[in-house]
Structures are given as C-alpha cells and as structure tokens.
Design a protein around this motif. Structure first.
Motif, PDB file in Angstrom:
ATOM      1  N   ARG A   1      -9.694  29.679  -4.517  1.00  0.00           N
ATOM      2  CA  ARG A   1     -10.095  30.445  -3.332  1.00  0.00           C
ATOM      3  C   ARG A   1     -10.667  29.517  -2.260  1.00  0.00           C
ATOM      4  O   ARG A   1     -10.317  29.621  -1.084  1.00  0.00           O
ATOM      5  CB  ARG A   1     -11.128  31.502  -3.733  1.00  0.00           C
TER       6      ARG A   1
ATOM      7  N   ARG B   1      -7.993  27.466  -0.603  1.00  0.00           N
ATOM      8  CA  ARG B   1      -7.303  28.183   0.473  1.00  0.00           C
ATOM      9  C   ARG B   1      -8.147  28.206   1.744  1.00  0.00           C
ATOM     10  O   ARG B   1      -7.623  28.103   2.856  1.00  0.00           O
ATOM     11  CB  ARG B   1      -6.970  29.613   0.016  1.00  0.00           C
TER      12      ARG B   1
ATOM     13  N   TYR C   1      -0.327  35.526  -1.308  1.00  0.00           N
ATOM     14  CA  TYR C   1      -1.100  35.927  -0.136  1.00  0.00           C
ATOM     15  C   TYR C   1      -2.064  37.043  -0.543  1.00  0.00           C
ATOM     16  O   TYR C   1      -1.930  37.644  -1.618  1.00  0.00           O
ATOM     17  CB  TYR C   1      -0.183  36.394   0.999  1.00  0.00           C
TER      18      TYR C   1
ATOM     19  N   ASN D   1      -7.787  24.841   3.394  1.00  0.00           N
ATOM     20  CA  ASN D   1      -6.493  24.734   4.077  1.00  0.00           C
ATOM     21  C   ASN D   1      -6.509  25.481   5.406  1.00  0.00           C
ATOM     22  O   ASN D   1      -6.036  24.972   6.434  1.00  0.00           O
ATOM     23  CB  ASN D   1      -5.385  25.287   3.180  1.00  0.00           C
TER      24      ASN D   1
END
Length: 424
Positions: A209, A212, A390, A215
């Motif tokens: 998590r 992400r 997603y 990123n």
C-alpha cells in the motif's frame, strides 16, 4: 593534514569574514563552543546516469579529546533564533569552502538552510551572494534545501526563495512526506527538486500500500515540474522500489556514506545498470504473475460470457464464475460505459461487504467509460482484457478486472468480472 580553522562569524560581519579564507587552504574546519566542526559530503546519484550528480553537505562535531558529538545535539545548542542563524551560517560557510576546494565537476552542492530562522530573524540576504563570490562556486551549482513544514510565515519564505532564485541557485524541499507536508506548498513554492523523506521508502519496503503511495507521490511531483530524490535508501530492495517509482535520484547508505572527501564510488555505474535490469525483471515478473493469476479463471469467464450470450440471464451466467473464490462481483456495461445490470456478488463475498461503503455498492446507472477495462474491451472486441490492480470504488478494496465484449439481442455489451487482489 593541516586544517585551517574558520572563526565563528559575527552576523553583521559574516559576509566580510567569509572573503578572508583563500581556497589554497585545504579542508578548513570551524570551532563552536568547544567543538571542532567539519564537513562530510554524501553523494546523490542519478539513476539514469549511474553516477553522483550532487553532494549534500553535512556537519560533523568532535570534542577536543576526539569524542564525536551527534549533529542533533549540536543543532540543539543555540538558545535563540540569532544563535541558530549564526550556527547555520557557520555550517554553510564551512561546507561551501570545503566543497569548492575539491574537484567536483558540474555536481551540485546541497545545503540545508534553517528556513525557520531565516524567516524569523530576517537576516542580511547578501550573505550567500558574498559567500559564492568568496568560494568561486557558481550559483547554479548550489541547491538550497528547506523544510517547508517548519515555516509559518509563507510570504517571507517566498521572498527568501525569490532571492536565492535571483542569485541563480536551485531550490529543494527536504523531508517531503513527513510531518505536516502539504502539496499546496509545492504549488506555491515551485521547488526545482523534492527530497522524499526516508520514512516513506522504509515503509514501502514492508507495505504494498505504501509502495503505491510512493509511486503516486513521485508521479504527482513530476506533474508539478519537480525532480525527485528518494532519501535514506539503505538496501537493494529499497533501491529497486525507488527505481520502480520512477524517482530521478537516490541518496543513502546503500550507495555511499558521508565522507570528508567527495567520492563517486567505483563500479557505481555497473551497480545502477544491474539495478535497472533487476527492476525490469521484477516488472516483467509482476506482469507474468498477473497473467498467471487471471489465467486460471479465464476458462470460467468464457463459459459465463457464452452462457449469457445464449440465455441472456446475467445473474445466472455470472454464478458460473462464483466457483472460483477470487471472484468478488460481476456486472454488465453498455457501449457508453453505463452499468445496465445490478452488480452480482457471490454469497461468500456478500458476507464480507463493508456497509460503510453502502452508497457506492449499488452500481445501477453508474458510468465506467473512463475505466481502462471498458475502453480496452471496446478497442479489441472479443479479446479478454485483464486490468492492472486498482482500488475499486465499489468496496474500497484492491481488485483486477476481466472484461470482454459480448453481443446480446443485437446490442454490444461489456461483460466484467472483478477478482480480489489484496496486497500479495
């Protein structure tokens, strides 16, 4: 080696005193309250170039008997803003002289300014200009690091940043992502470089998590026109995460520790080449894992799609997919992206639905035309599309979606099936 001591400058004379130390003297140091202060420099590496493109100046303190003192203890010694600014200027003078005495090519020198006291004390803004002239260091090679969350007087801070920009210096935001960092400061201050706090890369190494989030943060900073440095990289795994996040530069013990002399470690270009290959391999493996994960259910998906084309009973056809425990929902879209069927859930997943997201669970008349699984299915009719993982708005969980066009009653529809994809 002989060291030339730089006396502690008085605030109103600091700029004049800085001119008195010729670059012929090797590696000067300063005295401060019984401590000897020296410079260490930690390289900052460009991932693409595979070499050091900058060095952060860091202060080191030592007692007369050789015992070291922590930087945190040193920085806590000043009693008020004036003394803090005095120490801050002493460190800047020290680092710039020591940096200018060494062969550094076109590399940047990153200097951390105590922006809180720069604002509160409102000192002479000519100090840095004079120091640049004294050391012969071009202004475009000086990166001024500030911690934006420290400063309350935003207007005054912007004036100082404007001054440094007019000199030709670059501006960096340090420790972004920690404490009370705000993106509105990024839009407002428009830094050239943002250094992401080390805590984020450490947490990303243990949490998909947070990975992400990292990123997305790098991507957003790039959209804002900022280059990104990931600080505190201490392992190969963290280095790979920084590369995967598309960071521009990295800094940390994994590549080099701070040293008095400027270094660009031998073999570092090969290290980065190997890391880039490793990241490409991991990216390929993730893609292969995704394909492997979905491949086991593609047969059931084709059966359900064919059954729906034949009988036009969507709930009944979807039930064929529920024998696979990964299936969490099925739904049908029209060409415009509107959901034309209720979302169908397997019994085992209905019991896990989080009613806190009840307003979003009903997909009737929702439009998903902006989703990749819809427009990719329309672009390649009859071909199963597999999305990347997603966050589903339906239940705020990670998923992947299988989608494929199907003709029913003379109409084109997109048959969709979501598979559970928690942090794997």
């Amino acid at each position: 080696m002989h060291h030339a001591a730089l006396p502690l400058p008085e605030l109103d004379q600091a700029a004049r005193i800085a001119l008195q130390y010729p670059l012929a003297e090797p590696m000067p140091y300063s005295h401060y309250r019984g401590l000897s202060l020296s410079s260490h420099f930690q390289p900052i590496f460009s991932i693409a170039h595979g070499r050091a493109v900058g060095y952060e100046g860091l202060v080191r303190a030592r007692h007369a008997d050789g015992r070291t003192e922590s930087p945190a203890t040193l920085l806590a010694m000043p009693k008020d803003g004036r003394e803090c600014l005095e120490l801050d200027r002493t460190c800047r003078t020290l680092h710039m002289h020591n940096f200018a005495r060494q062969a550094s090519g076109h590399a940047w020198l990153f200097l951390n300014l105590n922006s809180q006291y720069l604002v509160s004390e409102r000192p002479d803004i000519g100090f840095t200009r004079t120091l640049l002239r004294a050391t012969g260091l071009p202004a475009h090679r000086l990166v001024i690091e500030i911690i934006e969350s420290e400063v309350r007087d935003q207007v005054q801070l912007k004036q100082f940043i404007r001054h440094f920009r007019e000199l030709g210096c670059l501006i960096a935001i340090d420790d972004f992502g920690a404490g009370h960092s705000n993106f509105d400061r990024i839009w407002d201050l428009e830094p050239d470089i943002v250094k992401i706090d080390r805590r984020l890369i450490q947490d990303a190494s243990h949490s998909a998590r947070v990975e992400r989030i990292l990123n997305g943060l790098v991507s957003l900073l790039h959209e804002a026109g900022c280059l990104v440095v990931v600080e505190g990289v201490e392992s190969e795994h963290e280095a790979l995460l920084a590369i995967a996040a598309n960071a521009d530069m990295v800094q940390g013990f994994h590549f080099a520790k701070p040293q008095p002399c400027l270094i660009d470690p031998t073999g570092v270009a090969e290290t980065f080449a190997r890391l880039r290959r490793g990241q490409q391999w991991q990216s390929g493996k993730r893609s292969a894992d995704l394909q492997h994960y979905s491949r086991g259910i593609e047969g059931l998906f084709q059966q359900a799609r064919a059954d729906f084309a034949a009988h036009q009973q969507f709930a009944q056809s979807s039930a064929l997919l529920f024998s696979d425990p990964r299936t969490v929902r099925c739904y049908l879209l029209d060409e415009a992206g509107y959901q034309v069927s209720p979302s169908v859930y397997p019994l085992h997943y209905q019991q896990r639905l989080n009613l806190r997201f009840a307003p979003l669970l009903c997909g009737d008349h929702a439009n998903w035309s902006h989703k990749h699984y819809h427009f990719r299915a329309l672009k390649q009719p009859g071909v199963i599309q597999v999305s990347r993982p997603y966050l589903s708005i339906a239940d705020s969980r990670m998923c992947i979606t299988l989608s494929q066009t199907v003709h029913v009653g003379g109409l084109l529809r997109v048959f969709c099936c979501d598979l559970d994809w928690q942090d794997r």
